[in-house]
Each structure stands twice: as structure tokens, then as C-alpha cells.
Design a protein around this motif. Sequence first.
Motif, PDB file in Angstrom:
ATOM      1  N   PRO A  48      65.551 -57.227   6.940  1.00 18.36           N
ATOM      2  CA  PRO A  48      64.555 -57.283   8.019  1.00 18.36           C
ATOM      3  C   PRO A  48      65.193 -57.236   9.402  1.00 18.36           C
ATOM      4  O   PRO A  48      66.331 -57.676   9.592  1.00 18.36           O
ATOM      5  CB  PRO A  48      63.862 -58.639   7.789  1.00 18.36           C
ATOM      6  N   ARG A  49      64.454 -56.685  10.360  1.00 14.14           N
ATOM      7  CA  ARG A  49      64.969 -56.586  11.735  1.00 14.14           C
ATOM      8  C   ARG A  49      64.865 -57.935  12.431  1.00 14.14           C
ATOM      9  O   ARG A  49      63.879 -58.642  12.315  1.00 14.14           O
ATOM     10  CB  ARG A  49      64.174 -55.536  12.525  1.00 14.14           C
ATOM     11  N   LEU A  50      65.924 -58.257  13.185  1.00 16.03           N
ATOM     12  CA  LEU A  50      65.978 -59.554  13.854  1.00 16.03           C
ATOM     13  C   LEU A  50      66.259 -59.421  15.347  1.00 16.03           C
ATOM     14  O   LEU A  50      66.838 -60.312  15.949  1.00 16.03           O
ATOM     15  CB  LEU A  50      67.082 -60.424  13.208  1.00 16.03           C
ATOM     16  N   VAL A  51      65.869 -58.310  15.941  1.00 15.51           N
ATOM     17  CA  VAL A  51      66.086 -58.116  17.377  1.00 15.51           C
ATOM     18  C   VAL A  51      64.748 -58.164  18.106  1.00 15.51           C
ATOM     19  O   VAL A  51      63.693 -57.917  17.527  1.00 15.51           O
ATOM     20  CB  VAL A  51      66.791 -56.770  17.656  1.00 15.51           C
ATOM     21  N   ASP A  52      64.825 -58.488  19.398  1.00 17.22           N
ATOM     22  CA  ASP A  52      63.599 -58.602  20.194  1.00 17.22           C
ATOM     23  C   ASP A  52      62.970 -57.233  20.464  1.00 17.22           C
ATOM     24  O   ASP A  52      61.753 -57.082  20.409  1.00 17.22           O
ATOM     25  CB  ASP A  52      63.917 -59.298  21.529  1.00 17.22           C
ATOM     26  N   ASP A  53      63.817 -56.242  20.762  1.00 19.69           N
ATOM     27  CA  ASP A  53      63.325 -54.908  21.111  1.00 19.69           C
ATOM     28  C   ASP A  53      63.158 -54.098  19.833  1.00 19.69           C
ATOM     29  O   ASP A  53      64.132 -53.612  19.257  1.00 19.69           O
ATOM     30  CB  ASP A  53      64.328 -54.233  22.055  1.00 19.69           C
ATOM     31  N   THR A  54      61.934 -53.955  19.371  1.00 16.57           N
ATOM     32  CA  THR A  54      61.671 -53.275  18.087  1.00 16.57           C
ATOM     33  C   THR A  54      61.049 -51.891  18.278  1.00 16.57           C
ATOM     34  O   THR A  54      60.473 -51.339  17.347  1.00 16.57           O
ATOM     35  CB  THR A  54      60.743 -54.137  17.220  1.00 16.57           C
ATOM     36  N   ARG A  55      61.154 -51.321  19.468  1.00 15.95           N
ATOM     37  CA  ARG A  55      60.622 -49.976  19.683  1.00 15.95           C
ATOM     38  C   ARG A  55      61.324 -48.980  18.767  1.00 15.95           C
ATOM     39  O   ARG A  55      62.533 -49.066  18.558  1.00 15.95           O
ATOM     40  CB  ARG A  55      60.823 -49.547  21.134  1.00 15.95           C
TER      41      ARG A  55
END
Length: 384
Positions: free
Chosen positions: A248-255
Motif C-alpha cells: 500500500p502507498r504511504l505518501v501524502d501526495d497520491t496524485r
Amino acid sequence: MIRRLGTFVLALWLAAAPAAAQDADRAKKEAAAEQRLSTLRQQIRAITAEQREGEGERAAASRDLRAADAKVNESVRALRRTEAAIATSEIELQRLQEQQATLEAGLSQQREALATLVRSAYALGRHEQLKLLLAQDRMADLARVLAYHRYFQADRQQRITGLISELRELAAVATQIDDQRQVLEAARSRQQADLAELEKQRGERAAVLATLEASFKDRAARLAALGRDEKAVLRLLEQLRDAVADIPRLVDDTRPFASRRGQLGRPLAGTVLAAFGGRLPDGRGSDGLLIAGTAGAEVRAVAPGRVAFSDWLKGYGLLTIVDHGDGWMSLYAFNDALLKDVGDWVRAGDPLATVGSSGGQGRPALYFELRRNGQPQDPKPWLR
């Protein structure tokens, strides 16, 4: 009253229960994520081992060059750790010096008051209290003078005790400053040793490369020994994409990466030595950008993502690959040191590596590629 109290306790319990459940759920998810990350790293290690086997890692040229690059990588990382320790020590030393200056400023204003208080205490010891009592005619005045005198004496004693405490604190800070200076000097000595070791390792690498160059009969032989195998690279990228797909993605910027066209920051500021579709110095075609740089300069991520590969690869030297999702990956090659590990999340602009000349390169530079589903893309339209 008892009923109200019971209702209040029940309300508190009901309010706390969801929070406790959320904490337990969060802890469970974090543990699961850590387990997936551990599995991912094992998969990447297996992929790397397989890749080296397929690339002829046992060949003398690749083995010797990789060993030399690995020594430089460790020396650079040791130097960076030492420099970080120096920066921390300098901040702590500055804080202690500011604390010392504040204490000294306060004490300089109170030295005269301290002298006056000490003299007053000494005079009190010479029967000043008795003189004050004998000077009173009425009992009421006598009681009032005794009360005032006790307050005055207690205040003086408290102020003297406070000043002595500040003097002790100042002495303790001065000792801490001396200790911190010793720590800093030790770190700077270690820094010099790290620098000397780095130059030694770079010299050994240059000697290894010179020996390899002498052993190659022509450019074709050199490329066969040290050049990249495009099929092997494509296979590696596909394996990496499969390995990180379920993390799963764990970064704030998910664009989505595709929406970042023309907005990516540059991985390194410098002159472009070879553009997309051009020729690299060794005669190979360029599937990205070769950017001139200074050895040790930081290479930065162009977009958020997860580090999918951080190791040495034939034809790329010390290489970091960042997975941005949706089949997009960025590659950063020829580095002297890799600063991130497999599985690490990075934001745009985070340092990934330091510029170098690993992989048999003649000068410090960054080789940067942008790939979608393994296929090279021209980075120029994507960079700001």
C-alpha cells in the motif's frame, strides 16, 4: 447522585472504547505493513541475486568493479554519518553556549545584589537583630518588627540560595560545553579519517578500472564485459513491479504519475552530457539523460514513490530504482553511494544517492532514466 455518577462513568467508557479499538486496529495494520515490507525486501534480495547470476556476476570484470564500487559506497556513507554527527554536535554546542550566555548575563546583573545580601547576612550575625529589638518601645511594634525581620531574612536567604544554584548551573553548563567540544573534535578527526579512506577507495577503484581497460581489446569487448543488457534490465523491472504491486502507498501526495508531466523536479542540477536518443561516452545509446555533476552531490527523487531497488547492477553501477505506481519507474545510476534502502518511501526532492562514477564511468555524472512498463521515456517533457 449515584445514578448520575454511573451514567457519567458509562459515557466515559463508551467514548474510550472506539479510540481503543482504533489504536488496536492501527497497530494491527502497522504490524501487517511491516511484515509485507520484510517479505518485499526478501523478494528483492532474491531478484538481485538472480539478476547478478544472469548478468555474469561471476565474471572477473564485473566482480572486481562491483567490489571497488562497494568500498566507495561504504566510505561515502560513513562520511555522511560522521558529518551528520558533527552537525548534531554543533547544534548542541550552540545551544549550550546560548544557555551559558543567558546565565552569565543574569548573574552579572545580580553580582552586586549578591554582595549586598552577603554583607547584610554578615551584619545580622553581629547582633543587628538585637539592636532592632531594643530600639522598640511598645510590644505591638516589637512583634511587627520581629515578623518583618523574619520575612526579610527568609527572602535574603532564598535569593542567596537561588544565586548559588545559578552559579552551580553555570558551572555545569561550562562542563557540558567542554565535553561537547571534545565530542565535536573527535567527530572531526573521524571525518578526516573517513575522507582519507574515501580517497583511498576511489584510487583503488580507478586502478581496478585502468586494469580492466587495459584488458579489453576494443570497445565492443568493454561493452560486452561492463555494458548493460537491455533484456536483463527489462526482466528486472518487471520483477520489481510485480514485487511492489501489493504494497500500500504511504505518501501524502497520491496524485497519479501521469498527471505530473512537466512538473517533475530535476534529479540533479548540471549540464546534460547526453540527451535521450543520443550517445553515452562509451558509445551506447542513451535511454535517458546523462547529467554532469560533482562527486558527492545529492541525487534527488523526481516524484514520490517507493524504493524498489538499491544495489549494484552491471552497466548501471550503484543504482536506485523508485517505483511511482501505474507502471512508472525512475532510475538513478552511476552513483558513488546509495542513501535509501529497498522499501523506503520517498517524497519528491528527497536525497536518494550521491553523484559518482560507479560502473566503470570516467567522470562523475548521473544517468537518469524514466520508464513506463519497462519502456524508456524521454524525461525532458516531464521535467520542469
